[in-house]
Design an enzyme around this catalytic site. Sequence first.
Site, PDB file in Angstrom:
ATOM      1  N   CYS A 171      -2.564  -0.072   9.396  1.00 53.53           N
ATOM      2  CA  CYS A 171      -1.766   0.107   8.189  1.00 53.53           C
ATOM      3  C   CYS A 171      -0.873   1.323   8.287  1.00 53.53           C
ATOM      4  O   CYS A 171      -0.908   2.059   9.274  1.00 53.53           O
ATOM      5  CB  CYS A 171      -2.691   0.268   6.987  1.00 53.53           C
ATOM      6  SG  CYS A 171      -3.702   1.754   7.114  1.00 53.53           S
ATOM      7  N   CYS A 187      -2.672   4.551   8.747  1.00 55.35           N
ATOM      8  CA  CYS A 187      -3.139   4.799  10.114  1.00 55.35           C
ATOM      9  C   CYS A 187      -2.021   5.413  10.951  1.00 55.35           C
ATOM     10  O   CYS A 187      -2.250   6.337  11.730  1.00 55.35           O
ATOM     11  CB  CYS A 187      -3.582   3.503  10.777  1.00 55.35           C
ATOM     12  SG  CYS A 187      -4.898   2.647   9.922  1.00 55.35           S
ATOM     13  N   ASP A 223     -25.865 -10.777  27.056  1.00 53.96           N
ATOM     14  CA  ASP A 223     -26.547  -9.714  27.767  1.00 53.96           C
ATOM     15  C   ASP A 223     -27.040  -8.754  26.695  1.00 53.96           C
ATOM     16  O   ASP A 223     -26.521  -8.756  25.576  1.00 53.96           O
ATOM     17  CB  ASP A 223     -25.532  -9.045  28.711  1.00 53.96           C
ATOM     18  CG  ASP A 223     -26.016  -7.709  29.211  1.00 53.96           C
ATOM     19  OD1 ASP A 223     -27.122  -7.676  29.754  1.00 53.96           O
ATOM     20  OD2 ASP A 223     -25.298  -6.717  29.049  1.00 53.96           O
ATOM     21  N   ASP A 233     -21.395  -7.097  29.704  1.00 56.82           N
ATOM     22  CA  ASP A 233     -20.547  -5.929  29.966  1.00 56.82           C
ATOM     23  C   ASP A 233     -20.816  -5.258  31.310  1.00 56.82           C
ATOM     24  O   ASP A 233     -20.012  -4.475  31.769  1.00 56.82           O
ATOM     25  CB  ASP A 233     -20.737  -4.885  28.873  1.00 56.82           C
ATOM     26  CG  ASP A 233     -22.043  -4.134  29.046  1.00 56.82           C
ATOM     27  OD1 ASP A 233     -23.059  -4.784  29.343  1.00 56.82           O
ATOM     28  OD2 ASP A 233     -22.045  -2.910  28.904  1.00 56.82           O
ATOM     29  N   ASP A 251     -23.673  -8.428  35.130  1.00 53.46           N
ATOM     30  CA  ASP A 251     -23.245  -9.623  34.404  1.00 53.46           C
ATOM     31  C   ASP A 251     -22.019 -10.264  35.029  1.00 53.46           C
ATOM     32  O   ASP A 251     -21.700 -11.411  34.729  1.00 53.46           O
ATOM     33  CB  ASP A 251     -22.873  -9.275  32.958  1.00 53.46           C
ATOM     34  CG  ASP A 251     -24.024  -8.653  32.220  1.00 53.46           C
ATOM     35  OD1 ASP A 251     -25.135  -9.168  32.356  1.00 53.46           O
ATOM     36  OD2 ASP A 251     -23.803  -7.648  31.532  1.00 53.46           O
TER      37      ASP A 251
END
Lengths: 727, 52
Positions: A43, A46, A446, A626, A630
Amino acid sequence: MTATFEHVRPSACPACNAAPAAEHLAELPRDATLMLSLPGIHCAGCISGVEKALAAVPGVREARVNLTLRRAAVQAGPEVTAEALAEVLERAGYEAHELDPGVLATTEADRQGRDLLMRLAVAFFAMMNVMLLSVAVWSGAEGVTRDMMHWISAAIAIPAVIFAARPFYVSAWGALRAWRINMDVPITTAMLLALGTSLYETALSGHHAYFDAAVMLCFFLLGGRYLDHRTRSAARSAARELAALEVPRATLLTEAGERVVVAAELAPGDVVMVRPGGRIPVDGVVRGGQSELDRSLMTGESLPAFAGPGTEVSAGEVNLTGPLTVEVRAAGRDTALHRIADLVAVAEAGRANYSVRADTAAKMYGPGIHVLAAAAAVGWWMHTQDMRLAFNIAAAVLIITCPCALALAVPAVTTAASGRLFRRGLLIKNGTALERLAEVDTVVFDKTGTLTTGTPEPVALEAQPEAEMRVALALAEASSHPLAVALARGLRARGLRPARVEEIAEVPGFGIEGRWRDQPVRLGRAAWVGAEAPDVTATFLRIGTGAPRALTFTDTLREGAAETVAALVAAGKRVILISGDSQGAVDRFAARIGIAEVVAEALPEDKVARVAALAADGAKVLMVGDGLNDTAALAAAHVSISPASALDAARTASDMVLMGRSLAPISEACVTATVAAKRIRENFGIAAAYNILAVPLAVAGLCSPLIAALAMSTSSITVSLNALRLK
Amino acid sequence: MDILGLLIPVSLGMGLAGLVAFWWMLRKGQFDDPDGDAHRILRDDYDDKPKE
């Protein structure tokens, strides 16, 4: 700048003047452009907040936020680092990541996009004007007026098509030279034939000219092409942005002292320093120092492992407590991390063969149109012996069947869907990922780093005696070990104040010790305080010679994790948790978050095998993970998602990346993907319906330019509007 | 119908002006951050000097 030149004495030779000035210039600190990724901003507040926070940092000259790309570009002196700026923003409450500006430089793709947009604008201008002129003809202009309108239309349409349709005829020519037919061949033929017959008709002052249809064709097709380009360049820039997220640097120890270098420049035999909190940049062996390593990204274990001289370390692990000097065995492209990333690239190549429905449709469509148009022309010629009429009919058939709506059907939907998901914080790296996500029926998660944030949370602190906990607080506050930090935060939240503990010292790799009321006190690893190591994450406190007291920890749930799992289960998907962590920890966690199927103590190979077994049973697996352990599973799954905090190898292997901290976009993405797949099917239906209605008219010779214009624009617009319903 | 001789060039000229304006905007990077520009106008802090 002028001030530096003033004291240079004037001389006859300009080079003599320039040389000292240039020397001076070289000494001057040069401004650098730093880039930050800001996944959370949305916005006006921000923008102001981020720009103000950045401008307040000394050394920053200018900061500008780009809300569309969720990035900030900062002009700053050399003393300012992107890392420090990211920290400033985090403190101000904005999530920020460092980006490598070199990787993000304006590229060929941006230029192409701009080029396409300009052609689109020219086609739009020509279409609008020719259409306006055609209105006069449609409403019954006769004789000289009609001819004049046709001639002006020709004067606008022909140069406009020559300029705007360049992407089509270049690609068609390329295909024809290789003896292939692609989608651009019928498109180019249609436009050339339409312009040619119209020009001929105009010269003979005929009734029908298709100039408006030719430019309209050009405009709608360019529109589809542009949307497609944008989706693909967004995916490409997403991949670039991810590459830019990782800026591996290392502190090289030389005889001259410490020097920060790019990790890829290191050679085996170099010695690097890794400070507490830093990620290990290379594969190597510890030469000096003691510490604990967080190996969760590599193995999925949530318990930190001890590291001392002789311990082998690999790139990607995080050093927790003490400084380590590491001798480099392999750096950059040779590290285990990169070798796995390369393996992943091979695995991905197999998935790239996934053929998109639109492409298969287009392959059959192209030759079909030509045959139909040729058949209509031959039929009419044999029937009437009128070449001019036969060509007119062929042009009408080609214009009507030209895949305007078809060209828009998929790009319009994917643009709408990926735009929607991007606003929610999900980057789509692969063009076909949405289509694959729509088919998912099994979700594999995971644990460490994916469903949990990897930061621990102390349990049942209220049950512990207050006096002892005040000692623990005093000790814990002296360390930056994640368990100690979490413990200190938990105890402070309980309202405790630290006890007076003297001679506090951290023993890297073991814990913290000190003296309290003339008794030695220790907070640290089980073996160091003389306790049995349990199967849960725990730290131990021992006062004097008393029995050690266990302080247990549990994983912190990632934001949105519980809701995501619940939503996926509610949507009827099978949810499985696979982790490399110990059985006890995984079971407790699964019960807490509500996952029934659990596989614990899984090695990376087990994860791949499990995903492959599910796929062999016919399940379409979405893998969310992550860590390095994996990556192979991410590449093997039908479609995969990883969080932004994941290792770059994992992010490379996955099709989509979560830019924020929350997991919530995952369940939303599944819904959006299903809706998008439905919209694409509907769009194909709409495009086909228009063709089925209009083609018989064209073949029968009843298709006037007005009907062609109507059919083309209404079908393209309905398809685009249908795609926009996705928002 | 003589008016057409005037109106057609005028409408074409207006269209061309739009096209040139679009080309100029594209060159000046006005489409680099559409979301940001839309929000920037709503900020309450005032820029007291123009960006050079």
